[in-house]
Scaffold this motif. Structure first.
Motif, PDB file in Angstrom:
ATOM      1  N   GLY A 527      16.372  17.174  -7.650  1.00 34.15           N
ATOM      2  CA  GLY A 527      14.951  17.495  -7.531  1.00 34.15           C
ATOM      3  C   GLY A 527      13.959  16.266  -7.700  1.00 34.15           C
ATOM      4  N   SER A 528      14.219  15.107  -7.976  1.00 33.99           N
ATOM      5  CA  SER A 528      13.102  14.148  -8.141  1.00 33.99           C
ATOM      6  C   SER A 528      12.862  13.475  -6.849  1.00 33.99           C
ATOM      7  CB  SER A 528      13.496  13.250  -9.264  1.00 33.99           C
ATOM      8  OG  SER A 528      14.790  12.233  -8.804  1.00 33.99           O
ATOM      9  N   PHE A 529      13.830  13.511  -5.775  1.00 35.38           N
ATOM     10  CA  PHE A 529      13.673  12.748  -4.692  1.00 35.38           C
ATOM     11  C   PHE A 529      12.567  13.336  -3.814  1.00 35.38           C
ATOM     12  CE2 PHE A 529      14.806  11.295  -0.405  1.00 35.38           C
ATOM     13  CZ  PHE A 529      14.850  10.024  -0.398  1.00 35.38           C
ATOM     14  N   SER A 530      11.651  12.558  -3.281  1.00 36.20           N
ATOM     15  CA  SER A 530      10.504  12.751  -2.222  1.00 36.20           C
ATOM     16  C   SER A 530      10.273  11.577  -1.514  1.00 36.20           C
ATOM     17  CB  SER A 530       9.233  13.221  -3.082  1.00 36.20           C
ATOM     18  OG  SER A 530       8.929  12.046  -3.768  1.00 36.20           O
ATOM     19  N   ILE A 531       9.699  11.768  -0.346  1.00 38.14           N
ATOM     20  CA  ILE A 531       9.600  10.707   0.633  1.00 38.14           C
ATOM     21  C   ILE A 531       7.483  11.002   0.875  1.00 38.14           C
ATOM     22  CG2 ILE A 531       9.720   9.742   2.726  1.00 38.14           C
ATOM     23  CD1 ILE A 531      12.476  10.517   2.582  1.00 38.14           C
ATOM     24  N   ASP A 532       7.120  10.103   0.880  1.00 41.13           N
ATOM     25  CA  ASP A 532       5.506  10.101   1.383  1.00 41.13           C
ATOM     26  C   ASP A 532       5.767   9.517   2.688  1.00 41.13           C
ATOM     27  OD1 ASP A 532       4.804  11.418  -0.766  1.00 41.13           O
ATOM     28  OD2 ASP A 532       3.996   9.547  -1.856  1.00 41.13           O
ATOM     29  N   TYR A 533       5.060   9.967   3.720  1.00 40.78           N
ATOM     30  CA  TYR A 533       4.995   9.415   5.120  1.00 40.78           C
ATOM     31  C   TYR A 533       3.495   9.193   5.333  1.00 40.78           C
ATOM     32  CZ  TYR A 533       9.615  11.258   6.386  1.00 40.78           C
ATOM     33  OH  TYR A 533      10.952  11.446   6.419  1.00 40.78           O
ATOM     34  N   THR A 534       3.143   8.052   6.037  1.00 46.00           N
ATOM     35  CA  THR A 534       1.831   7.508   6.410  1.00 46.00           C
ATOM     36  C   THR A 534       2.011   7.610   7.862  1.00 46.00           C
ATOM     37  OG1 THR A 534       1.496   6.270   4.281  1.00 46.00           O
ATOM     38  CG2 THR A 534       0.098   5.927   6.369  1.00 46.00           C
ATOM     39  N   LEU A 535       1.499   8.574   8.488  1.00 46.71           N
ATOM     40  CA  LEU A 535       1.339   8.648   9.987  1.00 46.71           C
ATOM     41  C   LEU A 535       0.236   8.202  10.726  1.00 46.71           C
ATOM     42  CD1 LEU A 535       2.465  12.540   9.865  1.00 46.71           C
ATOM     43  CD2 LEU A 535       4.042  10.845   9.581  1.00 46.71           C
ATOM     44  N   PRO A 536       0.775   7.457  11.783  1.00 44.19           N
ATOM     45  CA  PRO A 536      -0.380   6.763  12.581  1.00 44.19           C
ATOM     46  C   PRO A 536      -1.255   8.026  13.377  1.00 44.19           C
ATOM     47  CG  PRO A 536       1.841   6.836  13.752  1.00 44.19           C
ATOM     48  CD  PRO A 536       2.012   7.340  12.191  1.00 44.19           C
ATOM     49  N   SER A 537      -2.441   7.737  13.458  1.00 44.57           N
ATOM     50  CA  SER A 537      -3.270   8.579  14.331  1.00 44.57           C
ATOM     51  C   SER A 537      -4.168   7.783  15.120  1.00 44.57           C
ATOM     52  CB  SER A 537      -4.051   9.283  13.434  1.00 44.57           C
ATOM     53  OG  SER A 537      -4.981   8.667  12.708  1.00 44.57           O
ATOM     54  N   GLU A 538      -4.825   8.538  15.963  1.00 46.41           N
ATOM     55  CA  GLU A 538      -5.962   7.760  16.663  1.00 46.41           C
ATOM     56  C   GLU A 538      -6.832   6.763  16.020  1.00 46.41           C
ATOM     57  OE1 GLU A 538      -8.081  10.433  19.164  1.00 46.41           O
ATOM     58  OE2 GLU A 538      -6.283  11.097  20.312  1.00 46.41           O
ATOM     59  N   ALA A 539      -6.916   7.023  14.904  1.00 50.29           N
ATOM     60  CA  ALA A 539      -7.829   6.159  14.157  1.00 50.29           C
ATOM     61  C   ALA A 539      -7.350   4.941  13.340  1.00 50.29           C
ATOM     62  CB  ALA A 539      -8.514   7.059  12.972  1.00 50.29           C
ATOM     63  N   THR A 540      -5.774   5.073  13.476  1.00 48.44           N
ATOM     64  CA  THR A 540      -5.048   3.891  12.751  1.00 48.44           C
ATOM     65  C   THR A 540      -5.188   2.442  13.619  1.00 48.44           C
ATOM     66  OG1 THR A 540      -3.428   5.558  12.248  1.00 48.44           O
ATOM     67  CG2 THR A 540      -2.813   3.181  12.084  1.00 48.44           C
ATOM     68  N   ALA A 541      -5.495   1.615  12.636  1.00 48.66           N
ATOM     69  CA  ALA A 541      -5.740   0.259  13.396  1.00 48.66           C
ATOM     70  C   ALA A 541      -4.460  -0.279  14.107  1.00 48.66           C
ATOM     71  CB  ALA A 541      -6.025  -0.740  12.314  1.00 48.66           C
ATOM     72  N   ASP A 542      -4.536  -0.905  15.199  1.00 48.99           N
ATOM     73  CA  ASP A 542      -3.646  -1.515  15.895  1.00 48.99           C
ATOM     74  C   ASP A 542      -3.468  -3.008  16.126  1.00 48.99           C
ATOM     75  OD1 ASP A 542      -5.601  -2.210  17.439  1.00 48.99           O
ATOM     76  OD2 ASP A 542      -4.968  -0.892  19.288  1.00 48.99           O
ATOM     77  N   CYS A 543      -4.165  -3.583  15.254  1.00 44.76           N
ATOM     78  CA  CYS A 543      -3.969  -5.037  15.050  1.00 44.76           C
ATOM     79  C   CYS A 543      -4.943  -5.440  13.720  1.00 44.76           C
ATOM     80  CB  CYS A 543      -4.703  -5.870  16.309  1.00 44.76           C
ATOM     81  SG  CYS A 543      -6.370  -5.499  16.573  1.00 44.76           S
ATOM     82  N   ILE A 544      -4.875  -6.893  13.357  1.00 45.17           N
ATOM     83  CA  ILE A 544      -5.748  -7.284  12.296  1.00 45.17           C
ATOM     84  C   ILE A 544      -6.482  -8.439  12.501  1.00 45.17           C
ATOM     85  CG2 ILE A 544      -5.445  -8.361   9.872  1.00 45.17           C
ATOM     86  CD1 ILE A 544      -4.032  -5.558  10.016  1.00 45.17           C
ATOM     87  N   ASP A 545      -7.800  -8.569  12.345  1.00 47.55           N
ATOM     88  CA  ASP A 545      -8.705  -9.288  12.501  1.00 47.55           C
ATOM     89  C   ASP A 545      -8.878  -9.987  11.190  1.00 47.55           C
ATOM     90  OD1 ASP A 545     -10.734 -10.942  13.281  1.00 47.55           O
ATOM     91  OD2 ASP A 545     -12.181  -9.681  13.554  1.00 47.55           O
ATOM     92  N   VAL A 546      -8.238 -11.377  11.049  1.00 49.55           N
ATOM     93  CA  VAL A 546      -8.254 -12.086   9.659  1.00 49.55           C
ATOM     94  C   VAL A 546      -9.400 -13.043   9.915  1.00 49.55           C
ATOM     95  CG1 VAL A 546      -6.851 -13.528   8.429  1.00 49.55           C
ATOM     96  CG2 VAL A 546      -5.658 -11.863  10.027  1.00 49.55           C
ATOM     97  N   GLU A 547     -10.205 -12.854   8.899  1.00 45.55           N
ATOM     98  CA  GLU A 547     -11.213 -13.849   8.535  1.00 45.55           C
ATOM     99  C   GLU A 547     -10.749 -15.000   7.433  1.00 45.55           C
ATOM    100  OE1 GLU A 547     -15.554 -14.240   6.276  1.00 45.55           O
ATOM    101  OE2 GLU A 547     -15.196 -12.650   7.657  1.00 45.55           O
ATOM    102  N   PHE A 548     -10.921 -16.191   7.771  1.00 41.58           N
ATOM    103  CA  PHE A 548     -10.423 -17.258   6.725  1.00 41.58           C
ATOM    104  C   PHE A 548     -11.600 -18.393   6.807  1.00 41.58           C
ATOM    105  CE2 PHE A 548      -9.117 -18.441  11.050  1.00 41.58           C
ATOM    106  CZ  PHE A 548      -8.877 -19.819  10.976  1.00 41.58           C
ATOM    107  N   PHE A 549     -11.546 -19.427   5.885  1.00 42.67           N
ATOM    108  CA  PHE A 549     -12.523 -20.484   5.971  1.00 42.67           C
ATOM    109  C   PHE A 549     -11.754 -21.708   6.544  1.00 42.67           C
ATOM    110  CE2 PHE A 549     -15.657 -23.142   3.851  1.00 42.67           C
ATOM    111  CZ  PHE A 549     -16.443 -22.430   3.889  1.00 42.67           C
ATOM    112  N   ASN A 550     -12.138 -22.071   7.622  1.00 45.19           N
ATOM    113  CA  ASN A 550     -11.258 -22.868   8.875  1.00 45.19           C
ATOM    114  C   ASN A 550     -11.652 -24.333   8.195  1.00 45.19           C
ATOM    115  OD1 ASN A 550     -10.231 -24.341  10.575  1.00 45.19           O
ATOM    116  ND2 ASN A 550     -10.722 -22.910  12.242  1.00 45.19           N
ATOM    117  N   GLU A 551     -10.717 -24.912   7.926  1.00 41.42           N
ATOM    118  CA  GLU A 551     -10.909 -26.506   7.341  1.00 41.42           C
ATOM    119  C   GLU A 551     -11.350 -27.503   8.683  1.00 41.42           C
ATOM    120  OE1 GLU A 551      -6.996 -27.935   6.309  1.00 41.42           O
ATOM    121  OE2 GLU A 551      -6.103 -27.713   8.268  1.00 41.42           O
ATOM    122  N   ALA A 552     -11.071 -26.802   9.940  1.00 37.87           N
ATOM    123  CA  ALA A 552     -11.541 -27.926  10.948  1.00 37.87           C
ATOM    124  C   ALA A 552     -13.157 -27.693  10.968  1.00 37.87           C
ATOM    125  CB  ALA A 552     -11.034 -27.469  12.477  1.00 37.87           C
TER     126      ALA A 552
END
Length: 999
Positions: A527-552
């Motif tokens: 009775g203790s087992f469960s699963i949480d699902y994080t479902l994708p939707s139209e609002a779900t991000a499809d990529c990552i825009d990474v900001e970093f401090f460029n040494e160049a």
């Protein structure tokens, strides 16, 4: 084969039905669900259009998951508030605080937990990493004190500051920094030149300094600057550093016989052992005699001081410190600094003029008291900190703004640890591991002993990070905690610290192949087992825009991380602190993008004390019937000779290869081992002997057996947390593993965007096109100087010299021109632009006033008034005006062919500026007839190129005489043509003017 119906997202209830095989998804789809739902086969979503033709077979797991209205991302009708939507919005992430990133909607770190099986949806553009907390801004990035923002990460604040109350920066790796002031800057005059003394705090510890710059210019480009780098424990020797300046002294004029002051020199509680005074003769020292020369004048100042107590009450009598006497015959300001040794005390200082001021208008005899300083005794040793002492001559090389733009590029030196040799001497390093170890062990960090730090794990991780090229290059320059610093350092290497049993541990999210623990329905509390699902939707991000401090560039930069096939239209934005390499930033972005796509199921369950076996991020094998993750049993008998294992539960074989996993006595996993069907459903035959002997007795717990088709004997998961819930119960939270998470960052990042193509504003402005005209009488000339605007210049320096060796400042205009009366009429002139630093000087010699202009040339057509007209007021031929005219020219042919009407030719012996005017008029005899005509003036100069201007007119309206511009030319032959055409008519009238003057 099972089909799972999870149609109520707020209820843990599920229906699990067996499949016979061959059914289509349309046949299996629920017919009476009140909510929209979607389908997944073996964890992959299937479009509804494919359901009628998609058949399921052996080993397939089919899930139909309901999605209530209001959680669709598109509004879902109704228009009012939806309580269910509100609940779901709080359920963005249940696995880790802060483990959900929001894009445009601004949801970050929102989390809640639902019992049983929960459907997690995000309102907004959400990305979930599930095991790694998204990097949060560090104290350095949050600008905790607006009065003292980070001089490294806040571009508007980049520069040297006195950040009172802020910590001494801790640098790690390689970085550019604008060091804070370590003491109050001050200035002194030496030999009538001003010197600025500045002491900077680079940071705690030792550094390998590769560059010292002012803005972007190397320090070697400033010959008037000397400096020394002072390591930890060493003393500053270049100049006294403990110096305070009095705010009360600020350009007070000293008058004869009257004391100015006293002014307190040093603060209460401090002792001064020297007093410094600056006096300035702002007009120079001179008397302009009747013959045009300068006679000497003398100025004398006496300085006195007395001791005072903490409240400013005098404790001693006035004592003369010294006399400042200066004699000169010059209009150049004279600046003098005097320093007097005194007994250590707090002082009040006053000064007065002792000579009589000459108030004649022809005299320069003013004296100003401009500064008062107190020199405090000290060791000049700043402890375990690296300092930079800099002495700048405030001549023409620096602006006041640039003097506050001193920066260094340096790499922190840290000790490194080897499993065989132990700790080594400090060396320049960008290692994540040894930055982590330093914070864990240093006195201003956690101050842990070596036996509480995972040195072996760090050494192994250091090898991994070095092979990948992962580094940590960050500066902690604002208040924060050591644990936050550890977290940020580890995050740059895809790792996280955690405490365990009084020890500091670190775990990296990387591929693992052998589970550290095994859990099945035999040791999961019912009775203790469960699963949480994080479902994708139209609002779900499809990529990552990474900001970093460029040494160049040492500025914030971005790189887009998108999985293959992604439209990359809805990026989630994150910042990575301590990452300065584009490739590393992209790899971390790809990892997060893969987590967001492939890690969306999070099982949790309770077990007993064996839940304490695995550690954070360990791989565990989980079996349970609810999601159809394998079959389970326990070993009943084992015959090694035939490799036959009999189990307690019937096992169902399908088509394909089957495997078993065995739980060892210590709870870890053995296998998988290939098996075939035995004599009955309770018997399997192993293809090879396992690495353990299955226990089948009754003295202890029998060996747990996990069974399934292919890899379906269990689901591999990563442990996120283990919580004691009372008694013997431990609750484990995990996330399902997917190997694609660890391969997504293979390859190379996308090419950087196009660089900025506009011309950059130079730090050192370049002056060009210097024009110099002398006007006035010979005995009182005036120099009028102009030049082209120099990009980047905030002001210009104009100086004159009699011989090109000794220069005197004549003007400092903000515009690109000025006029002044020179001290040496036949001298030299130079101009430079002052931006962040001083640009190159452009020098010219005084004009030759004896120059003549030779003129020659003939007209092409008859003229009523031919000839060359030269005005008489040309100031010795510094400017001359020439005119050629043609009158009543007979019809030279209809059409639009250009015809030369008049030509003006002459020769100049030095560079000149030519201003041209011209006019053409047409005359006819028949009223009402329109004539078209044109005019054109062409300038050709053998020394300076050519310029052509053309304009055409029709009708009776004759335009007035108009200017065709001013053109600089070099010495040489000049030809100016007046051209025209007349389509019909008989007469043409033309005139050309050319005014020539020196530049």
């Amino acid at each position: 084969m099972n089909v799972i119906y999870a149609l109520n997202p707020l209820s843990p209830a599920r229906r699990v039905l067996p499949l016979s095989g061959g059914e289509t998804l349309a046949q299996l789809a629920p017919q009476d669900c009140a909510y929209p739902f979607y389908c997944k086969v073996n964890d992959l979503s299937v479009l509804r259009a494919d359901w009628p033709t998609r058949e399921v077979g052996a080993g397939d797991t089919v899930e139909f998951i309901g999605l209530p209205p209001g959680l669709q991302g598109g509004g879902g009708g109704g228009g009012g508030k939806n309580p269910l939507a509100t609940v779901a919005m709080l359920a963005v992430m249940v696995f880790n605080p802060g483990a959900a990133l929001a894009g445009m909607a601004g949801l970050s770190g929102t989390m809640a937990t639902f019992a049983g099986v929960a459907i997690n949806m995000a309102i907004g553009m959400v990305v979930t990493s599930l095991t790694m907390e998204p990097p949060r801004p560090t104290a350095a990035q949050q600008m905790q004190s607006l009065a003292a923002p980070s001089p490294t990460y806040t571009l508007q604040a980049q520069g040297n500051q006195a950040r009172l109350g802020q910590p001494i920066p801790e640098h790690f790796g390689r970085h550019r920094s604008f060091p804070d002031f370590g003491a109050e800057p001050y200035a002194e005059y030496v030999g009538n030149e001003q010197f600025l003394y500045q002491l900077f705090t680079i940071g705690q510890g030792q550094y390998d300094i590769e560059a010292i710059q002012i803005e972007d210019t190397p320090i070697a480009s400033f010959p008037d600057i000397t400096y020394e780098v002072v390591g930890p424990g060493a003393a500053v020797t270049l100049f006294p550093t403990a110096v305070t300046s009095s705010d009360e002294v600020a350009n007070q004029e000293l008058t004869t016989g009257t004391y100015i002051g006293g002014f307190i020199a040093n603060a209460s509680g401090t002792l001064a052992n020297a007093i410094g005074v600056d006096v300035v003769f702002p007009k120079g020292l001179y008397y302009a005699n009747a013959s045009g020369g300068l006679d000497q004048k003398t100025g004398t100042v006496v300085v006195e001081a007395r001791t005072v107590d903490g409240s400013g009450t005098p404790t001693g009598s006035w004592v003369e410190l010294g006399t400042i006497t200066t004699t000169a015959a010059t209009t150049t300001p004279q600046r003098i600094s005097a320093r007097y040794a005194v007994s250590a005390a707090r002082y009040e200082v006053r000064a007065k003029r002792t000579d009589t001021k000459d108030t004649d208008a022809r005299a320069g005899h003013d004296i100003l008291w401009t500064a008062l300083r107190a020199y405090l005794p000290g060791t000049q040793d700043y402890g375990g900190v690296t300092m930079l002492a800099m002495r700048m001559q405030a001549t023409n090389s620096l602006s006041a703004q640039s003097a506050r733009k001193v920066n260094v590029i340096a790499t922190r030196m840290l000790p490194t640890w080897d499993p065989i040799t132990g700790w080594g001497t400090p060396a320049a390093t960008r290692s994540i591991a040894w930055a982590f170890a330093y914070v864990a062990s240093s006195a201003n960090g956690l101050n842990y002993a070596d036996d509480r730090i995972p040195l072996d794990e760090l050494a192994a991780l250091d090898a991994t990070w070095a092979a990948r090229g992962d580094k940590f290059d960050g500066i902690f320059d604002s208040k924060g905690t050591a644990w936050e610093a550890l977290t940020q350092i580890a995050r740059a290497g895809r790792a996280k610290p955690y405490p365990q049993g009084g020890m500091l541990r670190i775990a990296r999210d990387e591929a693992q192949t052998v589970p550290a623990a095994t859990y099945s329905m035999r040791n999961i509390i019912p009775g203790s087992f469960s699963i949480d699902y994080t479902l994708p939707s139209e609002a779900t991000a499809d990529c990552i825009d990474v900001e970093f401090f460029n040494e160049a560039t040492w500025r914030p930069d971005n790189v887009l991380a998108a999985l293959p096939g992604s439209a990359a239209l809805k990026p989630a934005k994150i910042k990575l602190f301590g990452v300065t390499q584009r490739a590393q930033a992209w790899r971390e972005g790809m990892f997060l993008a893969a987590c967001n796509t492939y890690r969306r199921r999070a099982p949790s369950f309770q077990t007993e004390l064996e839940g304490m076996i695995p550690s954070y991020l360990d791989l565990i094998a989980v079996q349970h019937d609810l999601p159809n993750w394998g079959q389970q049993a326990e070993a009943v008998s084992w015959v090694a000779a035939t490799k036959t294992l009999r189990v307690s539960e019937p096992l169902t074989f399908g088509v394909g290869a089957h495997y078993v996993g065995l739980r060892k006595l210590d709870g870890s996993f053995s296998g998988p081992w290939a098996v075939s069907a035995g004599a009955d459903a309770y018997t399997v035959v192993l293809a090879s002997l396992p690495d353990i002997t299955p226990y089948t007795g009754n003295d202890k717990e029998r060996t747990h057996v996990l069974f399934g088709l292919g890899s379906a004997y269990a689901k591999y998961c990563r442990l996120l947390s283990a919580k004691h819930t009372g008694g013997m119960k431990i609750e484990l939270s995990a996330v399902t593993e997917d190997s694609r998470v660890h391969t997504a960052d293979e390859g190379t990042p996308p090419a950087a965007g196009a660089a900025w193509t506009l011309t950059a504003i130079p730090d050192a402005p370049v002056v060009a096109g210097l024009y110099w005209v002398v006007t006035g009488l010979d005995e009182a000339p005036r120099w009028n100087v102009s030049w082209r605007v120099a990009p980047g210049a905030t002001r210009y320096l104009v100086e004159e010299s009699p011989d090109g060796q000794y220069w005197t400042r004549a003007a400092e205009p903000e515009r690109n021109n000025c006029g002044f009366s020179p001290q040496w009429p036949g001298g030299r002139l130079r101009v430079a632009g002052m931006g962040k630093v001083l640009g190159a000087w452009v020098t010219k010699t005084a004009p030759d006033k004896t120059r003549t202009l030779a003129v020659s040339g003939a007209m092409n057509h008859d003229s009523a008034t031919p000839g060359l007209l030269v005005p008489t007021d040309n100031l010795g031929l510094e400017a001359a005006t020439f005119v050629r005219e043609v009158w009543d020219t007979t019809d030279f042919g209809a059409g639009t062919t250009w015809n030369t009407l008049a030509t003006l030719s002459f020769t100049v012996t030095q560079p000149c500026k030519i201003i041209i005017f011209g006019k053409v008029a047409a005359y006819g005899y028949t009223l009402g007839t329109l004539w078209s005509y044109g005019r054109r003036i062409t300038l050709t100069a053998s020394g300076g190129g050519s310029d052509t201007r053309t304009s055409e007119f029709t009708g009776y309206d004759i335009p007035p005489e108009s200017s065709y511009g001013a053109f600089p030319v070099e010495a040489g032959d000049i030809t100016i043509d007046l051209e025209g055409y007349l389509s019909t008519g008989h007469l043409i009238h033309g005139r050309i003017f050319a005014m020539v003057s020196l530049r």
